[in-house]
Design a protein around this motif. Structure first.
Motif, PDB file in Angstrom:
ATOM      1  N   TYR A 201       0.843  -1.205   0.000  1.00 30.72           N
ATOM      2  CA  TYR A 201       0.000   0.000   0.000  1.00 30.72           C
ATOM      3  C   TYR A 201       0.873   1.248   0.000  1.00 30.72           C
ATOM      4  O   TYR A 201       1.719   1.440   0.879  1.00 30.72           O
ATOM      5  CB  TYR A 201      -0.907   0.014   1.225  1.00 30.72           C
ATOM      6  CG  TYR A 201      -1.826   1.220   1.285  1.00 30.72           C
ATOM      7  CD1 TYR A 201      -3.037   1.224   0.608  1.00 30.72           C
ATOM      8  CD2 TYR A 201      -1.467   2.349   2.016  1.00 30.72           C
ATOM      9  CE1 TYR A 201      -3.877   2.320   0.654  1.00 30.72           C
ATOM     10  CE2 TYR A 201      -2.300   3.460   2.066  1.00 30.72           C
ATOM     11  CZ  TYR A 201      -3.505   3.438   1.386  1.00 30.72           C
ATOM     12  OH  TYR A 201      -4.335   4.530   1.436  1.00 30.72           O
ATOM     13  N   TYR A 226      -1.566  -0.531  -4.736  1.00 33.76           N
ATOM     14  CA  TYR A 226      -1.915  -1.508  -3.702  1.00 33.76           C
ATOM     15  C   TYR A 226      -1.964  -2.892  -4.341  1.00 33.76           C
ATOM     16  O   TYR A 226      -2.556  -3.072  -5.404  1.00 33.76           O
ATOM     17  CB  TYR A 226      -3.269  -1.158  -3.082  1.00 33.76           C
ATOM     18  CG  TYR A 226      -3.713  -2.087  -1.981  1.00 33.76           C
ATOM     19  CD1 TYR A 226      -2.938  -2.302  -0.847  1.00 33.76           C
ATOM     20  CD2 TYR A 226      -4.941  -2.741  -2.064  1.00 33.76           C
ATOM     21  CE1 TYR A 226      -3.357  -3.142   0.172  1.00 33.76           C
ATOM     22  CE2 TYR A 226      -5.372  -3.573  -1.044  1.00 33.76           C
ATOM     23  CZ  TYR A 226      -4.582  -3.776   0.073  1.00 33.76           C
ATOM     24  OH  TYR A 226      -5.007  -4.612   1.087  1.00 33.76           O
ATOM     25  N   ARG A 699      -0.890   0.681   8.395  1.00 31.03           N
ATOM     26  CA  ARG A 699      -0.587   1.770   7.475  1.00 31.03           C
ATOM     27  C   ARG A 699      -0.109   2.969   8.293  1.00 31.03           C
ATOM     28  O   ARG A 699      -0.773   3.368   9.268  1.00 31.03           O
ATOM     29  CB  ARG A 699      -1.821   2.156   6.654  1.00 31.03           C
ATOM     30  CG  ARG A 699      -2.250   1.058   5.691  1.00 31.03           C
ATOM     31  CD  ARG A 699      -3.496   1.399   4.919  1.00 31.03           C
ATOM     32  NE  ARG A 699      -3.902   0.292   4.071  1.00 31.03           N
ATOM     33  CZ  ARG A 699      -5.025   0.267   3.350  1.00 31.03           C
ATOM     34  NH1 ARG A 699      -5.849   1.310   3.367  1.00 31.03           N
ATOM     35  NH2 ARG A 699      -5.316  -0.791   2.611  1.00 31.03           N
TER      36      ARG A 699
END
Length: 706
Positions: A201, A226, A699
């Motif tokens: 990502y 991604y 993330r």
């Protein structure tokens, strides 16, 4: 379909009823709404919060349009962006009771669930971004296909949502609900943001605005890649841009906006359970590694508004160029044991339209009154095709049609404040549709016309002891694919005749609700609703034929809570329970496949201004019948996402999102149908087909404001 099962509600999910700050936007007149939204935007935690809501708000405006129903509301961009999400479309789960999921590659439109509906990719939820419809009628893949992947959440200023067909401004696809999304006109501080995470990502975002002449210029750009956890990586590549020039406010001003979006991806579609249990593929594997697609969207839009002594006039117009190519294989070797069952769906269109409306503000026998009159138009010029393929290579044509579809609507609504405790709204909406289909199968060409008029009624009692009571009634509809309206023969077997679909399919909704604010900071609402849909035939884009459906009724209850505990802590909790049934008698059963019985969510947001911030969300998607007799059901899905971060005094912020924090081995979506693997019987095997939830992912986002 779904069963009204109160026992299932006692799931731990609902350690619940945590509640979050309600948007003050619902409580005041136009200028007060803008001020409330702007002040709230600064309270959201983290780098994903909108950088300020300036001169923008959704809605029709008008002093008497305060709250339409217990199930209607406004969400600020800051509240929307305080949620850790896997994909952009999931931010719309800020709408209470709405599930946004995915059963394919990341570039495909999301799948939506609301109020006991499997809304597919948007059939009965109308989504609007900056005055432009997102739903695509007569789409290659699904009627009402709402590809929201071009959304930049950080640009959202506010979201106005309504549920049920009670509101005169809402037309096609709005029977279950509507969502209107407004972008910012400008930002208080420019934003530069970089995110890196699991499974490849990567996302970069920049938003900047500056004074220009008598107005403001806003520019935003986004790039994302991604892979996902899939054995065949998604390899999503996405580019997105927005440029806007605006002057004044939404009550007095104008804006011109250009948007551009492009994406391509591979897709791991739903897979049969037996393929995993037999060890043919793993949980994140695929039976056709060449599935995938690409899409592009380019638009130019404008809005203008003016306030004078008679009221508010607003006008908007748009033109959109949209293209999509999807390669899917859901049944493998059921239809073609040699080449396989992959097919290519192509959609290329240019659509344009607009709206003009005026709100006359006045009085009736000394009572405050408004009359709203509006006209909406839309025209789609479409080339839409369905082709058999193998490894994305052309084999044969099923459909290659050209469609011109146009519609126009007139709506009127009268709103009167009779006393301090009684308000009413009475209106109607009239829609007319025309389609001209030129098919490569001449027998399926033709022209079609249809129209529908629907009443809209609302009653608000109170407030008494900080409590209001709402009563709503209205008719709605969704349009069917124009090809199903004119088709007479099966394009793959022209000797077989088809039943034509009705062009417009009516719905009728009823709702009684209550909203209470007697505890400081807490807003709680409870709604009891019913929605009936008439019998219909649906055009199936995956096969190019029409499929019969049956009349349905959904009865449910929805409980929504928002609680601002302190200036730095807000809680939320929502619960929807729905009973969905076919209303005619049929030996196959009366359950509506894929209709969710229970949807629930809970969460909290911590932090304001400088220093630490955090957020956590629990989303529960209950089990669903997969066939009419309820003998096959899906499993429930409970997901937890979390965020923690820190805002520095130099304008920098750092945030860590943890998605699927508990690493739940759940499914995004589950279907039950027949498919065939190599060596299996020619007739195939009926089996559950599922798309798994991604495993735990992290993330990290670094953002700077300057």
């Amino acid at each position: 379909m779904s069963r009204l099962s109160f026992g299932s509600v006692a799931l731990p999910v609902f350690a619940l009823f945590a509640f979050t700050l309600t948007a003050a936007a619902e409580e005041a007149q136009l200028d007060e709404i803008a001020v409330a939204a702007e002040s709230t935007s600064g309270q959201a935690a983290g780098p994903f919060a909108s950088a300020g809501y300036v001169n923008g708000l959704t809605g029709t405006g008008g002093a008497l349009r305060v709250v339409d129903a217990a199930s209607a509301g406004t969400i600020t961009g800051a509240q929307l962006n305080s949620r850790p999400v896997t994909r952009a479309g999931e931010v719309l789960e800020a709408v209470p009771g709405l599930i946004v999921t995915q059963h394919s590659g990341e570039g495909k439109a999301n799948q939506f669930f609301l109020r006991g509906f499997n809304l597919d990719h948007g059939t009965d939820i109308a989504i609007d971004v900056d005055g432009m419809p997102v739903n695509m009628r007569t789409n290659a893949h699904a009627q009402g296909y709402a590809d929201i992947n071009f959304l930049i959440p950080e640009l959202v200023g506010a979201v106005e949502f309504h549920k049920g067909p009670y509101f005169a401004r809402d037309g096609d696809f709005a029977s279950a609900g509507s969502v209107r999304i407004d972008y910012l006109d400008s930002v208080e501080k420019n934003l530069a943001q970089l995110s890196l995470g699991s499974f490849g990502y990567k996302r970069a975002l920049s938003i900047a605005s500056t004074p220009l002449g008598e107005g403001r210029l806003l520019v935003a750009g986004e790039a994302q890649t991604y892979d996902g956890p899939w054995d065949v990586p998604d390899r999503l590549g996405k580019l997105n841009g927005v440029i806007r020039y605006s002057q004044g406010t939404q009550a007095d001003g104008f804006s011109l906006t250009g948007m551009a979006y492009w994406a391509k991806w591979n897709a791991t579609n739903q897979i049969p359970e037996r393929a995993v249990s037999e060890g043919i593929i793993g949980r994140y594997g695929t039976l056709n590694p060449t599935d995938g697609g690409n899409s592009g969207r380019f638009s130019l839009s404008g809005r203008w508004s003016q306030t004078d002594e008679t009221g508010i006039t607003r006008a908007s117009a748009y033109v959109i160029r949209y293209q999509m190519n999807l390669f899917n294989d859901f049944t493998y070797f059921l239809n073609d044991p040699i080449n396989g069952d992959q097919f290519h769906q192509r959609d290329q269109r240019i659509l344009g339209g607009g709206e003009v409306a005026h709100i006359f503000q006045g009085s009736l026998f000394g009572l405050s009154m408004e009359n709203e009159i509006g006209v909406q138009t839309r025209t789609d010029s479409i080339r839409v095709g369905l082709f058999n393929t193998a490894s994305r290579q052309y084999l044969s044509t099923v459909l290659d049609d050209r469609v011109l579809e146009a519609s126009a609507a007139f709506y009127f609504e009268n709103r009167v404040k009779w006393t301090d405790w009684l308000r009413t709204s009475i209106g109607f909406r009239a829609d007319g549709y025309y389609a001209d289909v030129v098919s490569d199968t001449p027998a399926n060409s033709g022209k079609a016309r249809d129209g529908i008029v629907n009443p809209k009624l609302g009653l608000v009692l109170g407030p008494w002891f900080d409590t209001e009571i709402f009563v709503n009634y209205g008719g709605g509809f969704h349009s069917n694919d124009a090809r199903g309206v004119t088709a007479t023969v099966d394009p793959q077997s022209p000797l077989f005749t088809l039943n034509r679909s009705p062009f417009l399919v009516p719905s009728t909704g009823y709702e009684v609700g209550i909203r209470n604010r007697s505890i400081a900071g807490l807003e709680t609402s409870l709604s009891l609703f019913r929605l009936d849909f008439a019998s219909e035939n649906l055009f199936a884009g995956d096969t190019g034929t029409t499929e019969p459906s049956r009349p349905t009724r959904r009865i449910g209850v929805e409980w929504t809570n928002r609680y601002a505990v302190t200036s730095w802590l807000s809680l939320e909790g929502d619960l929807t329970i729905t009973n969905a049934r076919f209303t005619d008698a049929d030996p196959v059963g009366n359950r509506v496949p894929e209709a969710p019985t229970t949807i629930a969510s809970a969460g909290f947001t911590l932090g304001q201004g400088l220093g630490w911030f955090g957020s956590m969300r629990l989303r529960y998607f209950g089990p669903r019948p997969l066939i009419e007799d309820n003998s096959v059901r899906s499993k429930p899905t409970a997901l937890v996402n979390g965020r923690v971060g820190y805002n520095f005094d130099n304008g920098m912020s750092l945030a860590l999102d943890v998605l699927n924090l508990t690493n739940a081995k759940a499914d995004q979506i589950t279907y039950f149908y027949e498919s065939r693997l190599p060596g299996e019987p020619v007739a195939g095997i009926a089996d559950k087909h599922f798309h798994p939830v991604e495993p735990t992912a992290v993330r990290l986002t670094l953002a700077g404001r300057f």
